[in-house]
Design a protein around this motif. Structure first.
Motif, PDB file in Angstrom:
ATOM      1  N   PRO A   1       0.830  -1.204   0.000  1.00  0.00           N
ATOM      2  CA  PRO A   1       0.000   0.000   0.000  1.00  0.00           C
ATOM      3  C   PRO A   1       0.872   1.264   0.000  1.00  0.00           C
ATOM      4  N   ASP A   2       0.213   2.390  -0.242  1.00  0.00           N
ATOM      5  CA  ASP A   2       0.889   3.675  -0.105  1.00  0.00           C
ATOM      6  C   ASP A   2       0.779   4.120   1.353  1.00  0.00           C
TER       7      ASP A   2
ATOM      8  N   ALA B   1      -3.048   3.658   2.484  1.00  0.00           N
ATOM      9  CA  ALA B   1      -3.990   3.573   1.367  1.00  0.00           C
ATOM     10  C   ALA B   1      -3.937   2.160   0.816  1.00  0.00           C
ATOM     11  N   ALA B   2      -4.852   1.281   1.280  1.00  0.00           N
ATOM     12  CA  ALA B   2      -4.787  -0.142   0.960  1.00  0.00           C
ATOM     13  C   ALA B   2      -5.466  -0.434  -0.374  1.00  0.00           C
TER      14      ALA B   2
ATOM     15  N   ILE C   1      -7.727  -6.909  -1.017  1.00  0.00           N
ATOM     16  CA  ILE C   1      -7.262  -7.561   0.208  1.00  0.00           C
ATOM     17  C   ILE C   1      -8.418  -8.316   0.853  1.00  0.00           C
ATOM     18  N   PRO C   2      -8.215  -9.547   1.301  1.00  0.00           N
ATOM     19  CA  PRO C   2      -9.297 -10.317   1.945  1.00  0.00           C
ATOM     20  C   PRO C   2      -9.848  -9.573   3.161  1.00  0.00           C
ATOM     21  N   PRO C   3     -11.149  -9.692   3.427  1.00  0.00           N
ATOM     22  CA  PRO C   3     -11.788  -8.935   4.517  1.00  0.00           C
ATOM     23  C   PRO C   3     -11.132  -9.121   5.884  1.00  0.00           C
ATOM     24  N   PRO C   4     -10.794 -10.346   6.339  1.00  0.00           N
ATOM     25  CA  PRO C   4     -10.195 -10.440   7.683  1.00  0.00           C
ATOM     26  C   PRO C   4      -8.853  -9.712   7.797  1.00  0.00           C
TER      27      PRO C   4
ATOM     28  N   LEU D   1      -6.401  -4.868   9.100  1.00  0.00           N
ATOM     29  CA  LEU D   1      -5.050  -4.504   9.499  1.00  0.00           C
ATOM     30  C   LEU D   1      -4.448  -3.441   8.594  1.00  0.00           C
ATOM     31  N   TRP D   2      -5.035  -3.217   7.444  1.00  0.00           N
ATOM     32  CA  TRP D   2      -4.514  -2.236   6.495  1.00  0.00           C
ATOM     33  C   TRP D   2      -5.364  -0.971   6.484  1.00  0.00           C
ATOM     34  N   THR D   3      -6.116  -0.789   7.571  1.00  0.00           N
ATOM     35  CA  THR D   3      -6.972   0.382   7.723  1.00  0.00           C
ATOM     36  C   THR D   3      -6.426   1.246   8.845  1.00  0.00           C
ATOM     37  N   PRO D   4      -6.249   2.550   8.627  1.00  0.00           N
ATOM     38  CA  PRO D   4      -5.722   3.409   9.694  1.00  0.00           C
ATOM     39  C   PRO D   4      -6.621   3.370  10.925  1.00  0.00           C
TER      40      PRO D   4
END
Length: 1009
Positions: A752-753, A777-778, A782-785, A789-792
């Protein structure tokens, strides 16, 4: 009447005065009756626990009085008064007077024996507060004074007297008794310094030490005792705070210059504390002014001062040299000045170079008749005599600085010439006789000229003899001149000037150019020393500590569970969790049996581990084990879980970590099992080998993998994957197998950025706080579970379990920039801790994936930690990233500027950390960071520089010198459109001898070359 009953009633309910009056009235029989019951009475009260001890301390004056009056032997009374629960009383002086009165019927010998025993039993003060007293000192001192006995040599007795004096100074009371007895001991006893200093801050600067000096002035104590005692205490050494009061005392005594132990003080200068060194310097200068210091002691003193680390003492050495150096002292002074050439302070270094230039000229100039110390010698004919009003000229052999060294090294040749002159001199002596004898010949010549006659043969002979005489006279004058030249050289060499000049020449190689040129004009060419030493070797790429072997027996599991701590390492937790799963699948009953002793111990000593909704690693592992040995006790009520979520706001990475362990707990509680966990790391970084993962999924048993464990295994796969393994994953024929095959074919997750920003914001308390935010910025696929983890994270900036952050890099070891972005939000909180959380920086450095702004922020924050041992983790990370070519140097430089601008870190801490990284061989990485940060940190014209900038410039110069050996230097970053080198040139052009300007000039020379 029952004497014991009467005493007890007065101890428990009566007044102290009533008890004392009754004790005075007792006869021997009554005292023996009380003595028979008193010890057992106190012992019974003590058995009541803390309340009993408090009661005894409250009744201590009464119990002390009863024991002193009734116990028979001096040893018994001393032991009684020294009991731990009886020795402290609120008013020691009144208590001492009371007991002395009760002991008056005893014999003098008995009371003297008690006094000696009490003095021997005194203990030093342990507590430091407003009531500093040595227990039982007042009573011991009163008995010593009353009996006249010589007290034994217990340091606590002198310490108690010092505390009594401190109290007297503070409260303007009379001088304590026994001054003549205690005064000599004050200088030898340990622990008296705190008392002698104590009242100074509380009494307008008047200390007990100053009061002692006043006593000496008033004749209450011998002044010689004070002077000799201080000198002896200085020689004994000790911590600065132990010597400080005696420095004050010496200063207040107004010691006469003839009383100064000059030799001892000179010997003390190298090791004395800074305060004592200042006193010694002042006293030695007084002695020097009085003519009590010879040249040798002067040289030793100034060399010792110049070598000390304190700038104040170095400046004192330079002042002393400038004021008191005579021609005979010049060589010794030059030795001292050479030491100062390496000082960081440009002002001290320049002053030393200026003095060395003057003194070198003085040392190399032979003594003249006008000099008081010069040996008088009649000038040779033909040699100019230097008037006293003119600057003395150097002889020809030393007139030119470039030729001087060569001529000095040829002293042996000159000496041989000197020996040859002896023969010439003897001939010159004969010539003088011939000249004297030539008188008749001259008369004869005059007579012939007047008309006389002389044969041609006689005239020719006379002419030859006259010419020979003139030749001998010229040879004599030449020999005399050569002897003078050799004498000059011998005078210079004999005074140690040649050796001193060589020392100065060697040390001056690192001086600025202007001083090298000035000094070189006097002593000859100075070889330029390299700006830096040998380039540090490049660091060898290393790694984290290898993983320990897996646990194979139930007993090992029980032991590891019992050794857990709240600061749980993820590697250790993974090892325990994998063993619980594997051994429970193999033989659950045997595992449960091995865990029962641990269960009983934890329930008794650590019940908090087995109850409550907390989600830290230690408690989750304990609940996993509890689900094996007692499944009915491992559950957590829903309301407690909801309460924990409400109060603790778990971070997504914490939730992901806890979800996997809770999944195992639910598996055990249901009675199920799986043969193996998929996500157990195979590498110290947390990575899982893809072939090992496939083997685990192919293990017999046909059990479906645990969902959270499978997702964790995917995140732990390395970045470089073999697509050929996808076919093997497809053959598993299960949904997890297909998901793994898809993951392997596309090479994992896209990067991601990530951005990171440092800012300052006013908090609720009205002060500024530093906030660091990482933005992710994912990609959409990406799989939901895993997408969580890639969300601020937008929640709180204060974690409930901050020590679990150390486990985060191993959750996504192939995406360290994402982990660093999550960590950035908690940097001010997490990195201000002292529990080892900072080790996470090293884990990020050894992980994989891009390293950008977020990694740079984490590393830079670690470099600025207030504790050096915690900064070491960040230094290791910087070295590792530099060695692997992965350091985001420019991003780290920008972060340095942001953090310093927000006062989030100290420049001194950053400078020290960067110096350590440079020494470790990471100079290319450090220069990359400084090339970006330094121009923005330099002051604009007229602006005041920030504190510590000179030290950072010094590190930059050293780093640049090293980095040039590895290739072209990256240029300094521009600032607001201006080239960074222009900002550096402005600072280097500043007038004055500041260290900042000196280091800027040095760096400018390196980056411009």
């Amino acid at each position: 009447m029952n004497p014991w009953r009467e005493v007890v009633d007065r101890i428990e309910d009566g007044t102290l005065d009533e008890l004392v009056t009754f004790l005075h009235s007792l006869n021997d029989l009554g005292r023996r009756a009380v003595a028979a019951h008193l010890p057992s009475y106190v012992a019974e009260v003590r058995r009541e626990g803390m309340e009993g001890r408090w009661w005894l301390q409250d009744r201590a004056p009464r119990l002390r009085a009863a024991g002193a009056a009734c116990l028979s032997g001096a040893a018994q009374v001393a032991d009684w008064l020294d009991r731990q629960d009886l020795r402290q009383v609120r008013d020691p002086r009144t208590d001492a007077a009371r007991i002395v009165s009760l002991l008056s019927p005893r014999t003098d010998e008995w009371r003297a024996d008690l006094a000696v025993r009490l003095v021997e039993g005194l203990r030093p003060v342990r507590r430091r507060g407003s009531d500093e007293r040595v227990p039982n000192w007042e009573l011991a001192a009163a008995l010593v004074e009353a009996t006249g006995v010589e007290p034994p040599g217990n340091d606590a007795f002198a310490e108690g007297w010092a505390w009594r004096l401190a109290m007297a100074v503070w409260m303007t009371q009379d001088v304590p008794p026994l001054l003549d007895v205690v005064a000599p001991r004050l200088f030898e006893a340990a622990g008296v310094a705190a008392a002698l200093n104590w009242s100074e801050a509380r009494n307008h600067g008047v200390s007990a030490a100053a009061r002692l000096a006043g006593m000496a002035a008033d004749g209450l104590v011998k002044r010689e005792t004070m002077v000799d005692g201080c000198a002896g205490r200085f020689m004994a050494g000790g911590a600065p705070e132990e010597v400080a009061p005696f420095v004050t005392l010496w200063s207040c005594l107004a010691v006469d210059v003839t009383e100064i132990p000059v030799l001892d003080f000179v010997r003390l200068l190298p090791s004395a504390s800074p305060a004592l060194a200042g006193l010694l310097t002042g006293e030695l200068r007084r002695a020097d002014a009085a003519g009590l210091l010879d040249d040798e002691l002067f040289g030793e003193a100034v060399r010792s001062l110049a070598f000390r680390p304190e700038k104040k003492n170095v400046a004192a050495a330079l002042s002393w040299i400038a004021d008191r150096t005579t021609p005979s002292r010049a060589p010794a002074a030059l030795h001292a000045l050479a030491t100062v050439f390496t000082e960081e302070s440009p002002a001290l270094r320049d002053r030393a170079a200026r003095l060395a230039t003057t003194l070198a000229h003085q040392a190399l100039t032979p003594s003249t008749p006008e000099s008081p110390a010069a040996p008088r010698r009649k000038p040779a004919k033909g040699r100019a005599h230097t008037p006293a009003t003119e600057q003395p000229q150097k002889p020809a052999v030393v007139a030119n600085g470039e030729n001087f060294t060569r001529e000095v090294r040829d002293v042996e040749n000159l000496s041989r010439k000197a020996r040859a002159t002896e023969d010439v001199a003897s001939e010159a002596g004969a010539a003088k006789h011939l000249v004297r004898d030539a008188g008749p010949f001259e008369t004869l010549v005059r007579e012939v000229g007047d008309g006389g006659t002389l044969t041609r043969g006689a005239g020719d002979g006379l002419a030859r003899e006259t010419q020979a005489t003139e030749n001998l006279m010229r040879d004599g004058r030449a020999a005399e001149n050569l002897a003078g030249e050799v004498g000059d050289i011998e005078n210079v060499a004999g005074g140690g000037a040649l050796e001193a000049v060589e020392v100065v020449r060697e040390a001056a190689g690192g001086l600025p150019v202007r001083w090298r040129e000035r000094l070189g004009a006097v002593i000859g060419p100075i070889p330029v020393r390299e700006e830096v030493g040998p380039v540090p070797p490049a660091p060898v790429p290393g790694g984290l500590a290898p993983l320990p072997p897996p646990i194979t027996t139930p007993g090992e599991v029980a032991y590891e569970l019992g050794a857990m701590s709240w600061q749980m390492e993820l590697q250790r937790a993974e090892r325990i969790l994998a063993a619980l799963v594997t051994l429970a699948h193999r033989d659950r009953d045997a595992l449960a049996e091995a865990l029962r002793p641990w269960h009983r111990t934890a329930a008794e000593r650590q019940p908090y581990l087995l109850t409550g909704p907390q989600q830290d690693l230690q408690r989750l592992l304990a609940r996993c084990a509890l689900a094996v040995v007692a499944p009915g006790e491992s559950g957590v009520p829903d309301d407690m879980v909801a309460q924990d979520v409400h109060w603790n706001y778990p971070h997504p990475l914490q939730r992901f970590l806890a979800r996997r362990l809770n999944e195992v707990i639910e598996l055990f509680e249901s009675g199920g099992s799986v043969p193996v966990l998929l996500a157990t790391p195979t590498e110290p970084t947390g990575h899982v080998d893809p072939v090992t993962l496939l083997e685990r999924m192919e293990s017999p048993g046909g059990a479906e993998p645990l969902e959270a464990d499978f997702h964790q295994a995917l995140l732990r796969l390395p970045r470089r994957l073999d697509p050929a393994l996808a076919e093997r994953a497809d053959r598993l024929g299960s949904a997890p197998g297909r998901a793994l095959a898809h993951w392997l074919r596309r090479g994992g997750l896209p990067d991601p950025d990530v951005t990171c920003q440092v800012r300052t914001r006013a908090n609720q308390y009205g002060s500024a706080s530093v906030e660091v935010d990482g933005r992710i910025a994912a990609p959409r696929e990406i799989p939901p579970p895993i997408a969580e983890l890639w969300t601020p994270f937008e929640g709180t900036r204060y974690l409930s379990y901050p020590h679990t952050m150390a486990a985060w890099p191993a959750i996504m070891p192939s995406h360290r920039e994402v982990v660093a972005a999550h960590l950035a939000r908690f940097l001010p909180q997490g990195f201000s801790r002292s529990d080892g959380v900072q080790a996470i920086v090293a884990a990020l450095a050894h992980a994989d994936g891009p390293a950008g702004d977020a990694v740079a922020a984490v590393v830079t924050f670690g470099l600025g930690h207030r504790r050096p041992e915690r900064r070491g983790h960040a230094v290791d990370a910087l070295v590792t990233l530099t060695t692997r070519g992965e350091l985001p140097a420019a991003a780290a430089g920008r972060t340095v500027v942001q953090l310093l601008g927000a006062d989030a870190v100290r420049l001194g801490a950053l400078t020290e950390a960067l110096q350590q990284a440079t020494t470790a061989g990471a100079y290319t990485g450090v220069w990359g960071v400084l090339a970006e940060a330094l121009p923005a940190l330099l002051p604009a014209p007229g602006e005041r520089p920030r504190a510590g900038l000179a030290g950072l410039l010094a590190v930059a110069a050293e780093t640049a010198a090293y980095a040039r050996t590895a290739g072209p230097l990256p240029p300094l970053a521009p600032v607001r459109g201006r080239p960074g080198i222009e900002r550096l040139a402005e600072v280097a052009a500043r007038r004055g001898g500041s260290r900042m300007a000196e280091e800027a000039r040095r760096l400018l020379e390196l980056v411009s070359g």
